[in-house]
Design a protein around this motif. Structure first.
Motif, PDB file in Angstrom:
ATOM      1  N   LEU A  42      69.274  -4.452 -32.599  1.00  0.00           N
ATOM      2  CA  LEU A  42      68.225  -5.148 -33.012  1.00  0.00           C
ATOM      3  C   LEU A  42      67.624  -4.211 -33.678  1.00  0.00           C
ATOM      4  CD1 LEU A  42      66.942  -7.381 -30.193  1.00  0.00           C
ATOM      5  CD2 LEU A  42      68.657  -8.023 -31.802  1.00  0.00           C
ATOM      6  N   GLU A  43      67.007  -4.650 -35.091  1.00  0.00           N
ATOM      7  CA  GLU A  43      65.922  -3.716 -35.626  1.00  0.00           C
ATOM      8  C   GLU A  43      65.019  -4.727 -36.338  1.00  0.00           C
ATOM      9  OE1 GLU A  43      66.568  -2.226 -39.494  1.00  0.00           O
ATOM     10  OE2 GLU A  43      68.779  -2.609 -39.315  1.00  0.00           O
ATOM     11  N   GLN A  44      63.938  -4.309 -36.719  1.00  0.00           N
ATOM     12  CA  GLN A  44      62.911  -5.034 -36.950  1.00  0.00           C
ATOM     13  C   GLN A  44      61.904  -4.506 -38.372  1.00  0.00           C
ATOM     14  OE1 GLN A  44      59.946  -7.139 -34.914  1.00  0.00           O
ATOM     15  NE2 GLN A  44      60.136  -8.924 -36.280  1.00  0.00           N
ATOM     16  N   GLU A  45      62.213  -4.790 -39.564  1.00  0.00           N
ATOM     17  CA  GLU A  45      61.650  -4.336 -40.471  1.00  0.00           C
ATOM     18  C   GLU A  45      61.415  -2.829 -40.707  1.00  0.00           C
ATOM     19  OE1 GLU A  45      58.304  -6.983 -40.892  1.00  0.00           O
ATOM     20  OE2 GLU A  45      59.448  -8.646 -40.980  1.00  0.00           O
ATOM     21  N   ASP A  46      62.332  -1.886 -40.512  1.00  0.00           N
ATOM     22  CA  ASP A  46      62.083  -0.458 -40.621  1.00  0.00           C
ATOM     23  C   ASP A  46      61.011  -0.085 -39.593  1.00  0.00           C
ATOM     24  OD1 ASP A  46      64.397  -0.300 -42.136  1.00  0.00           O
ATOM     25  OD2 ASP A  46      62.740  -0.391 -43.841  1.00  0.00           O
ATOM     26  N   THR A  47      60.715  -0.850 -38.530  1.00  0.00           N
ATOM     27  CA  THR A  47      59.512  -0.551 -37.544  1.00  0.00           C
ATOM     28  C   THR A  47      60.271   0.100 -35.913  1.00  0.00           C
ATOM     29  OG1 THR A  47      58.229  -2.223 -38.649  1.00  0.00           O
ATOM     30  CG2 THR A  47      57.553  -1.189 -36.773  1.00  0.00           C
ATOM     31  N   TRP A  48      61.323  -0.771 -35.775  1.00  0.00           N
ATOM     32  CA  TRP A  48      61.701  -0.496 -34.263  1.00  0.00           C
ATOM     33  C   TRP A  48      63.115  -0.859 -34.353  1.00  0.00           C
ATOM     34  CZ3 TRP A  48      63.453  -4.443 -31.452  1.00  0.00           C
ATOM     35  CH2 TRP A  48      63.007  -5.877 -31.812  1.00  0.00           C
ATOM     36  N   PHE A  49      63.700  -0.339 -33.234  1.00  0.00           N
ATOM     37  CA  PHE A  49      65.353  -0.994 -32.997  1.00  0.00           C
ATOM     38  C   PHE A  49      65.233  -0.913 -31.361  1.00  0.00           C
ATOM     39  CE2 PHE A  49      66.135   3.692 -32.707  1.00  0.00           C
ATOM     40  CZ  PHE A  49      66.943   3.836 -31.648  1.00  0.00           C
ATOM     41  N   ALA A  50      66.205  -1.806 -31.166  1.00  0.00           N
ATOM     42  CA  ALA A  50      66.668  -2.006 -29.557  1.00  0.00           C
ATOM     43  C   ALA A  50      67.969  -1.815 -29.473  1.00  0.00           C
ATOM     44  CB  ALA A  50      66.097  -3.092 -29.220  1.00  0.00           C
ATOM     45  N   VAL A  51      68.429  -1.570 -28.313  1.00  0.00           N
ATOM     46  CA  VAL A  51      69.977  -1.522 -27.889  1.00  0.00           C
ATOM     47  C   VAL A  51      69.886  -2.365 -26.578  1.00  0.00           C
ATOM     48  CG1 VAL A  51      71.750  -0.224 -27.106  1.00  0.00           C
ATOM     49  CG2 VAL A  51      70.544   0.504 -28.828  1.00  0.00           C
ATOM     50  N   ILE A  52      70.591  -3.410 -26.587  1.00  0.00           N
ATOM     51  CA  ILE A  52      70.885  -4.325 -25.330  1.00  0.00           C
ATOM     52  C   ILE A  52      72.337  -4.278 -24.962  1.00  0.00           C
ATOM     53  CG2 ILE A  52      70.498  -6.533 -24.398  1.00  0.00           C
ATOM     54  CD1 ILE A  52      68.268  -7.017 -26.481  1.00  0.00           C
ATOM     55  N   ARG A  53      72.609  -4.015 -23.783  1.00  0.00           N
ATOM     56  CA  ARG A  53      74.017  -3.910 -23.192  1.00  0.00           C
ATOM     57  C   ARG A  53      74.333  -4.903 -22.101  1.00  0.00           C
ATOM     58  NH1 ARG A  53      77.513   1.452 -21.659  1.00  0.00           N
ATOM     59  NH2 ARG A  53      79.329   0.319 -20.726  1.00  0.00           N
ATOM     60  N   VAL A  54      75.214  -5.511 -22.365  1.00  0.00           N
ATOM     61  CA  VAL A  54      75.648  -6.358 -21.279  1.00  0.00           C
ATOM     62  C   VAL A  54      77.081  -6.278 -20.832  1.00  0.00           C
ATOM     63  CG1 VAL A  54      75.994  -8.848 -20.829  1.00  0.00           C
ATOM     64  CG2 VAL A  54      73.929  -8.256 -22.309  1.00  0.00           C
ATOM     65  N   ASP A  55      77.148  -5.878 -19.486  1.00  0.00           N
ATOM     66  CA  ASP A  55      78.368  -5.539 -18.727  1.00  0.00           C
ATOM     67  C   ASP A  55      78.627  -6.662 -17.991  1.00  0.00           C
ATOM     68  OD1 ASP A  55      79.512  -2.676 -19.593  1.00  0.00           O
ATOM     69  OD2 ASP A  55      77.238  -2.602 -19.019  1.00  0.00           O
ATOM     70  N   GLY A  56      79.617  -7.694 -18.066  1.00  0.00           N
ATOM     71  CA  GLY A  56      79.800  -8.874 -17.200  1.00  0.00           C
ATOM     72  C   GLY A  56      78.723  -9.540 -16.785  1.00  0.00           C
ATOM     73  N   GLU A  57      78.661  -9.555 -15.257  1.00  0.00           N
ATOM     74  CA  GLU A  57      77.346 -10.498 -14.981  1.00  0.00           C
ATOM     75  C   GLU A  57      76.303  -9.727 -14.538  1.00  0.00           C
ATOM     76  OE1 GLU A  57      76.966 -13.661 -14.710  1.00  0.00           O
ATOM     77  OE2 GLU A  57      78.709 -13.798 -15.916  1.00  0.00           O
ATOM     78  N   ASP A  58      76.389  -8.265 -14.504  1.00  0.00           N
ATOM     79  CA  ASP A  58      75.332  -7.383 -14.602  1.00  0.00           C
ATOM     80  C   ASP A  58      74.013  -7.666 -15.412  1.00  0.00           C
ATOM     81  OD1 ASP A  58      76.829  -5.979 -12.877  1.00  0.00           O
ATOM     82  OD2 ASP A  58      77.352  -4.018 -14.097  1.00  0.00           O
ATOM     83  N   ASP A  59      73.055  -7.032 -14.911  1.00  0.00           N
ATOM     84  CA  ASP A  59      71.428  -7.455 -15.857  1.00  0.00           C
ATOM     85  C   ASP A  59      71.735  -6.460 -16.920  1.00  0.00           C
ATOM     86  OD1 ASP A  59      70.542  -8.899 -13.805  1.00  0.00           O
ATOM     87  OD2 ASP A  59      69.632  -7.174 -12.815  1.00  0.00           O
ATOM     88  N   PRO A  60      71.296  -6.996 -18.036  1.00  0.00           N
ATOM     89  CA  PRO A  60      71.275  -6.316 -19.341  1.00  0.00           C
ATOM     90  C   PRO A  60      70.379  -4.898 -19.067  1.00  0.00           C
ATOM     91  CG  PRO A  60      70.578  -8.656 -19.518  1.00  0.00           C
ATOM     92  CD  PRO A  60      70.442  -8.310 -18.143  1.00  0.00           C
ATOM     93  N   ARG A  61      71.180  -3.922 -19.773  1.00  0.00           N
ATOM     94  CA  ARG A  61      70.341  -2.654 -20.035  1.00  0.00           C
ATOM     95  C   ARG A  61      69.790  -2.607 -21.472  1.00  0.00           C
ATOM     96  NH1 ARG A  61      75.265   0.902 -18.511  1.00  0.00           N
ATOM     97  NH2 ARG A  61      73.823   2.630 -18.731  1.00  0.00           N
ATOM     98  N   ILE A  62      68.527  -2.074 -21.473  1.00  0.00           N
ATOM     99  CA  ILE A  62      67.756  -2.119 -22.784  1.00  0.00           C
ATOM    100  C   ILE A  62      67.031  -0.760 -22.912  1.00  0.00           C
ATOM    101  CG2 ILE A  62      65.652  -3.179 -24.131  1.00  0.00           C
ATOM    102  CD1 ILE A  62      65.966  -5.642 -22.095  1.00  0.00           C
ATOM    103  N   TYR A  63      67.262  -0.374 -24.335  1.00  0.00           N
ATOM    104  CA  TYR A  63      66.473   0.815 -24.726  1.00  0.00           C
ATOM    105  C   TYR A  63      65.681   0.248 -26.181  1.00  0.00           C
ATOM    106  CZ  TYR A  63      65.553   5.097 -26.787  1.00  0.00           C
ATOM    107  OH  TYR A  63      64.694   6.428 -27.157  1.00  0.00           O
ATOM    108  N   VAL A  64      64.624   0.758 -26.173  1.00  0.00           N
ATOM    109  CA  VAL A  64      63.602   0.153 -27.599  1.00  0.00           C
ATOM    110  C   VAL A  64      63.007   1.699 -27.900  1.00  0.00           C
ATOM    111  CG1 VAL A  64      63.225  -1.959 -26.708  1.00  0.00           C
ATOM    112  CG2 VAL A  64      61.637   0.005 -26.070  1.00  0.00           C
ATOM    113  N   SER A  65      63.097   1.683 -29.364  1.00  0.00           N
ATOM    114  CA  SER A  65      62.532   2.889 -29.766  1.00  0.00           C
ATOM    115  C   SER A  65      60.994   2.811 -29.914  1.00  0.00           C
ATOM    116  CB  SER A  65      63.016   3.031 -31.172  1.00  0.00           C
ATOM    117  OG  SER A  65      62.615   2.026 -32.054  1.00  0.00           O
TER     118      SER A  65
END
Length: 148
Positions: free
Chosen positions: A43-66
């Motif tokens: 995800l990115e928003q208007e050249d302000t920030w980005f995020a990476v969301i990873r989903v592996d099967g039924e595990d909780d999502p893993r997130i990184y935000v800039s």
């Protein structure tokens, strides 16, 4: 959204307008998963920030935000800035989050984007450029460009 298949990534455009929370994003990713392979949302928003969301099967999502402060000011703040990302319960903190990255820096380490490199992408690059570098490391820059 990047969906891992047996030997490659496939890019899919997704509409998050009808998704209300992180569980909704995870459900959307799981519905696109092939044989429970990882799904990565960039995800990115208007050249302000980005995020990476990873989903592996039924595990909780893993997130990184800039940039937590920028994400907090966006429509995705409540969705992405969870206790796991911030390191504390966001409901217990009345102050705005500090500027800077947060979350799981190793979210893509097994695909060749080590935590140090992910941190380096935050400084001095536009979010769109950072996501291109991430897609290049994953081996799917062309696929990402098809949905941008």
């Amino acid at each position: 959204m990047l969906v891992r298949t047996e030997h490659q990534w496939e890019a899919q455009e997704v509409d998050l307008d009808d998704v209300d929370d992180l569980e909704g994003i995870a459900d959307l990713a799981r519905a696109s998963s092939v044989d429970e392979e990882p799904v990565v949302l960039l995800l990115e928003q208007e050249d302000t920030w980005f995020a990476v969301i990873r989903v592996d099967g039924e595990d909780d999502p893993r997130i990184y935000v800039s940039d937590t402060a920028a994400v907090a000011r966006s429509a995705y703040g409540d969705t992405l800035l969870t206790a796991d990302v911030l390191g504390h319960d966001p409901d217990d903190d009345e102050e705005a989050p500090p500027t800077g990255p947060a979350g799981d820096e190793a979210v893509l380490a097994d695909f060749g984007v080590d935590p140090e490199e992910l941190g380096d992408l935050v400084g001095g690059r536009l979010p769109a450029d950072a996501l291109i570098v991430i897609a290049e490391r994953l081996g799917c820059a062309d696929e990402l460009e098809t949905v941008r």
